[in-house]
Design an enzyme around this catalytic site. Structure first.
Site, PDB file in Angstrom:
ATOM      1  N   ARG A  89       1.446   4.371  -3.035  1.00 39.05           N
ATOM      2  CA  ARG A  89       1.642   5.847  -2.637  1.00 39.05           C
ATOM      3  C   ARG A  89       2.416   6.984  -2.650  1.00 39.05           C
ATOM      4  O   ARG A  89       2.763   7.508  -3.569  1.00 39.05           O
ATOM      5  CB  ARG A  89       0.458   6.088  -1.386  1.00 39.05           C
ATOM      6  CG  ARG A  89      -0.624   5.579  -1.282  1.00 39.05           C
ATOM      7  CD  ARG A  89      -1.136   5.002   0.203  1.00 39.05           C
ATOM      8  NE  ARG A  89      -2.374   5.087  -0.421  1.00 39.05           N
ATOM      9  CZ  ARG A  89      -3.072   3.681   0.047  1.00 39.05           C
ATOM     10  NH1 ARG A  89      -2.367   2.739  -0.466  1.00 39.05           N
ATOM     11  NH2 ARG A  89      -4.462   3.062   0.193  1.00 39.05           N
ATOM     12  N   LYS A 124     -12.727  -9.784  -3.848  1.00 41.16           N
ATOM     13  CA  LYS A 124     -10.837  -8.977  -3.302  1.00 41.16           C
ATOM     14  C   LYS A 124     -10.544  -9.917  -4.889  1.00 41.16           C
ATOM     15  O   LYS A 124     -11.723  -9.694  -6.243  1.00 41.16           O
ATOM     16  CB  LYS A 124     -10.058  -9.436  -1.927  1.00 41.16           C
ATOM     17  CG  LYS A 124     -10.677  -8.408  -0.823  1.00 41.16           C
ATOM     18  CD  LYS A 124      -9.996  -7.143  -1.146  1.00 41.16           C
ATOM     19  CE  LYS A 124     -11.156  -6.635   0.159  1.00 41.16           C
ATOM     20  NZ  LYS A 124      -9.911  -5.270  -0.323  1.00 41.16           N
ATOM     21  N   ASP A 179      -6.996  -8.183   4.436  1.00 38.09           N
ATOM     22  CA  ASP A 179      -6.015  -8.419   3.655  1.00 38.09           C
ATOM     23  C   ASP A 179      -5.369 -10.207   4.834  1.00 38.09           C
ATOM     24  O   ASP A 179      -5.453 -11.192   3.882  1.00 38.09           O
ATOM     25  CB  ASP A 179      -4.626  -7.783   2.924  1.00 38.09           C
ATOM     26  CG  ASP A 179      -5.585  -6.898   2.061  1.00 38.09           C
ATOM     27  OD1 ASP A 179      -6.601  -6.687   1.750  1.00 38.09           O
ATOM     28  OD2 ASP A 179      -4.296  -5.939   1.887  1.00 38.09           O
ATOM     29  N   GLN A 237      -9.035   2.412  -0.610  1.00 30.66           N
ATOM     30  CA  GLN A 237      -8.504   2.886  -2.046  1.00 30.66           C
ATOM     31  C   GLN A 237     -10.166   4.118  -2.423  1.00 30.66           C
ATOM     32  O   GLN A 237      -9.865   4.654  -3.536  1.00 30.66           O
ATOM     33  CB  GLN A 237      -9.408   1.568  -2.914  1.00 30.66           C
ATOM     34  CG  GLN A 237      -8.191   0.552  -2.544  1.00 30.66           C
ATOM     35  CD  GLN A 237      -8.062  -0.535  -3.577  1.00 30.66           C
ATOM     36  OE1 GLN A 237      -9.418  -1.021  -3.659  1.00 30.66           O
ATOM     37  NE2 GLN A 237      -7.127  -1.627  -3.444  1.00 30.66           N
ATOM     38  N   ARG A 264     -12.644 -13.960  -2.018  1.00 30.68           N
ATOM     39  CA  ARG A 264     -11.752 -14.925  -0.979  1.00 30.68           C
ATOM     40  C   ARG A 264     -12.653 -16.457   0.254  1.00 30.68           C
ATOM     41  O   ARG A 264     -11.831 -17.215   0.900  1.00 30.68           O
ATOM     42  CB  ARG A 264     -10.860 -14.599  -0.060  1.00 30.68           C
ATOM     43  CG  ARG A 264     -10.135 -13.985  -1.268  1.00 30.68           C
ATOM     44  CD  ARG A 264      -9.140 -13.012  -0.438  1.00 30.68           C
ATOM     45  NE  ARG A 264      -7.677 -12.259  -1.250  1.00 30.68           N
ATOM     46  CZ  ARG A 264      -6.915 -11.116  -0.833  1.00 30.68           C
ATOM     47  NH1 ARG A 264      -7.669 -10.611  -0.290  1.00 30.68           N
ATOM     48  NH2 ARG A 264      -6.089 -11.271  -1.814  1.00 30.68           N
ATOM     49  N   GLY A 287      -5.666  -3.705  -7.837  1.00 30.16           N
ATOM     50  CA  GLY A 287      -7.075  -2.690  -7.405  1.00 30.16           C
ATOM     51  C   GLY A 287      -6.823  -1.369  -6.558  1.00 30.16           C
ATOM     52  O   GLY A 287      -7.776  -0.811  -7.151  1.00 30.16           O
ATOM     53  N   SER A 302       1.159  -0.687  -0.098  1.00 30.00           N
ATOM     54  CA  SER A 302       0.145   0.099   0.129  1.00 30.00           C
ATOM     55  C   SER A 302       1.131   1.282   0.169  1.00 30.00           C
ATOM     56  O   SER A 302       0.475   1.997  -0.748  1.00 30.00           O
ATOM     57  CB  SER A 302      -1.041  -0.168   1.796  1.00 30.00           C
ATOM     58  OG  SER A 302      -1.955  -0.779   0.827  1.00 30.00           O
TER      59      SER A 302
HETATM   60  C1  S3P Z   1      -5.721  -1.186  -0.359  1.00 33.50           C
HETATM   61  C2  S3P Z   1      -6.467  -1.229   0.619  1.00 33.50           C
HETATM   62  C3  S3P Z   1      -7.761  -2.875   0.955  1.00 33.50           C
HETATM   63  C4  S3P Z   1      -6.465  -3.408   1.161  1.00 33.50           C
HETATM   64  C5  S3P Z   1      -5.765  -3.830  -0.482  1.00 33.50           C
HETATM   65  C6  S3P Z   1      -5.071  -2.753  -0.605  1.00 33.50           C
HETATM   66  C7  S3P Z   1      -5.148   0.032  -0.028  1.00 33.50           C
HETATM   67  O1  S3P Z   1      -8.872  -2.475   0.068  1.00 33.50           O
HETATM   68  O2  S3P Z   1      -7.628  -5.236   0.796  1.00 33.50           O
HETATM   69  O3  S3P Z   1      -4.978  -4.793  -0.364  1.00 33.50           O
HETATM   70  O4  S3P Z   1      -3.673  -0.138  -0.567  1.00 33.50           O
HETATM   71  O5  S3P Z   1      -5.583   0.726   0.523  1.00 33.50           O
HETATM   72  P1  S3P Z   1     -10.353  -1.847   0.260  1.00 33.50           P
HETATM   73  O6  S3P Z   1      -9.843  -0.029   0.779  1.00 33.50           O
HETATM   74  O7  S3P Z   1     -11.074  -1.240  -0.887  1.00 33.50           O
HETATM   75  O8  S3P Z   1     -10.615  -2.641   1.397  1.00 33.50           O
END
Ligand code: S3P
Length: 430
Positions: free
Chosen positions: A27, A343, A316, A171, A347, A96, A23
C-alpha cells in the site's frame, strides 16, 4: 528447486526484529504512486511480492528510487490521474495482493492494463474483485468470465456501488476503495466481520474523501492524495512463525521488536494466550499504525477453537497455528476458514497432509480442520506446494520433532520473508 532441512527438537530464544509488513509495503508503494509529490518510507519489505508492486508502478510511469538492501524507498507520485499505459503486461509473480489492488487502480485508468502472474496466482479466483469492478463500469476480460489471470482491464467512467464484502477480504475491499476514488457518486463497502484496515488508514492519512461509519466504509470521488513519510512496522505475519514456535515449546523465551500491532492483525496473540502461552505486548507507537514489542514465553499449550469471526484477524497465521494445535493438549477445531483453500495453495490440504506425514492427528474439514494434539512429531520429507507460509510452518514444526523435517521447494519463502532462515538460526537453540 531449493530444499531445506530442519533438525529437531529445539526451542527459540532471543530477540528478533521482523521485516517490514507486506500488506503495508504494497500500500505504501500504491498510495505513494497516486499521491502528488514525494513519499518516503523506511523498512519497506524487500521481498518478491512487494517488489512486483513496485515494478508495476514503475511501468505505469512512476519514478521510484529504491536502494536495495536499505529498506528505503522514495516515490515521486504522479497523482491519481496521471499514470501512463504500461508498455507490456504487468507480471505480478505469486502476489495476490498486487493483482487485486492493482485491478482496483487500473479500473480508474483510461488505458488498458494486462495483469499476469505465476501458475499459482493464475489459478486464484479474481471474480470477487472483477465482478464488482464490472458493476462499477470497468471492462475486464479473462478466463472464465474474468475469474482468472491473465486479466485485461480498461477503466474509465466508473460509478459508485454499494457492496457487501461477505468474504471479509481486505484485498477486495481495497480494490473497491481504490476504484471508488475515480467513480462518480459514493462507493460503500459494508463489512460485517472486519478485515485488516491498512487501506483505510492510508486513505485517512493521504486526505482521500473517505469516512467510516459503523461497519460501512464510504469513499467519494477524490481529486488528490497527499504524499507521506513513515517507517513501516514489522510484519506480525512473518513474526508469527517465531511467536508460535516460542509459544508452543516450554523453555522458549523470545522478544519480537518493532512489530505491527494493528488490532485487525493480532488475532494470533489472542489465540495463543487462550492456549496458555505467556504473551505480553508493549505499544510504542499508535499512529499511523500501532506498533510495539511482544514478549513470548513458551508453555505446554491447550487446544482451542477458532471460528469465522476471528478468521480475518489471523488468516495468514492459520498454517502455523495448526502446527501449535497439532502439539497442544486436547482437541482444537478451526472452522469458517474456507478462504484458506484459495490462498497461494490450498492451505487446509497442504497443512493437513504435511502434519499427518509428521505423525499429527488431524482431519480435513471443508472449512478448516479438527486436530487432536500429540506429544511429539517425527521427521519426514514434506512439500511446500510453492507456498511460503506452508514452507515456514514446517520449519517451526521441527521444534517438536525427533528427527529431520526436509521441506522441498522452498524458494517461495522469498516472496514474503527472505531473511527467514537467518532469523530461524539466530533464535534456534537445542
Ligand atoms: C492481504 C489480505 C489477505 C491476506 C493477504 C494479504 C492484504 O487476503 O491473506 O496475505 O494485504 O490485503 P484476503 O483479503 O483476500 O483475505
Amino acid at each position: 528447486m531449493a530444499t531445506l532441512s530442519f533438525q529437531g527438537p529445539g526451542k527459540f530464544c532471543g530477540v528478533c526484529t521482523p521485516p517490514g509488513d507486506k500488506s503495508i509495503s504494497h500500500r505504501a508503494v500504491l498510495f505513494g504512486s497516486l499521491a502528488e509529490g514525494e513519499s518516503a518510507y523506511e523498512n519497506f519489505l524487500e521481498a518478491e511480492d512487494c517488489l512486483h508492486t513496485l515494478d508495476a508502478m514503475r511501468q505505469m510511469g512512476v519514478e521510484i528510487h529504491h536502494a536495495k538492501g536499505t529498506g528505503k524507498v522514495r516515490i515521486f507520485g504522479k497523482g491519481l490521474r496521471k499514470l501512463s499505459a504500461p508498455k507490456k503486461e504487468l507480471y505480478l509473480g505469486n502476489s495476490g495482493t498486487s493483482m487485486r489492488l492493482l485491478l482496483g487502480i487500473s479500473a480508474g485508468q483510461r488505458f488498458e492494463t494486462v495483469l499476469t502472474g505465476d501458475p499459482s496466482l493464475s489459478s486464484r479466483p479474481m471474480r470477487r474483485v472483477t465482478e464488482p469492478l464490472k458493476k462499477m463500469g470497468a471492462q475486464i476480460k479473462g478466463r472464465e468470465n474474468g475469474n482468472f489471470a491473465p486479466l485485461t482491464i480498461r477503466g474509465g467512467k466508473l460509478r459508485g456501488i454499494d457492496f457487501d464484502n461477505k468474504l471479509s477480504s481486505a484485498q477486495v475491499k481495497s480494490a473497491l476503495l481504490f476504484a471508488g476514488m475515480y467513480a462518480e457518486g459514493r462507493t460503500i463497502v459494508r463489512e460485517a466481520v472486519p478485515s485488516r484496515d491498512h487501506t483505510e488508514r492510508f486513505l485517512e492519512a493521504t486526505g482521500a474523501r473517505f469516512q467510516k461509519v459503523a461497519h460501512h466504509l464510504i469513499i467519494e470521488p477524490t481529486e488528490m492524495l497527499l504524499p507521506l513519510r513513515a517507517r513501516i512496522a514489522g510484519d506480525i505475519s512473518s513474526a508469527a512463525f517465531f511467536i508460535t514456535g516460542a509459544a508452543m515449546i516450554p523453555g522458549s523465551e523470545v522478544t519480537i521488536r518493532d512489530v505491527g500491532l494493528n488490532p485487525t492483525r493480532t488475532g494470533i496473540l489472542e489465540v495463543l494466550k487462550r492456549m496458555g502461552a505467556g504473551i505480553e505486548t508493549e505499544i510504542t507507537q499508535t499512529v499511523p499504525e500501532p506498533m510495539g514489542n511482544i514478549r513470548i514465553r513458551g508453555a505446554k499449550l491447550k487446544g482451542t477453537g477458532i471460528t469465522r469471526a476471528e478468521i480475518p484477524s489471523l488468516i495468514d497465521e492459520l498454517p502455523v497455528l495448526m502446527v501449535a494445535m497439532a502439539l497442544a493438549e486436547g482437541e482444537s477445531l478451526v472452522s469458517g476458514a474456507a478462504e484458506l483453500r484459495v490462498k497461494e495453495t490450498d492451505r487446509i490440504k497442504s497443512m493437513v497432509g504435511n502434519l499427518r506425514a509428521l505423525g499429527a492427528s488431524i482431519e480435513e474439514l471443508p472449512d478448516g480442520s479438527l486436530i487432536r494434539g500429540v506429544e511429539t512429531l517425527h521427521g519426514a520429507t514434506v512439500e511446500s506446494f510453492g507456498d511460503h507460509r506452508t514452507a515456514m510452518s514446517m520449519g517451526v514444526a521441527s521444534l517438536a520433532t525427533e528427527g529431520v523435517i526436509t521441506v522441498r521447494d522452498t524458494d517461495c519463502i522469498a516472496t514474503s520473508y527472505p531473511a527467514f532462515m537467518e532469523h530461524f538460526q539466530m533464535l534456534f537453540n537445542r
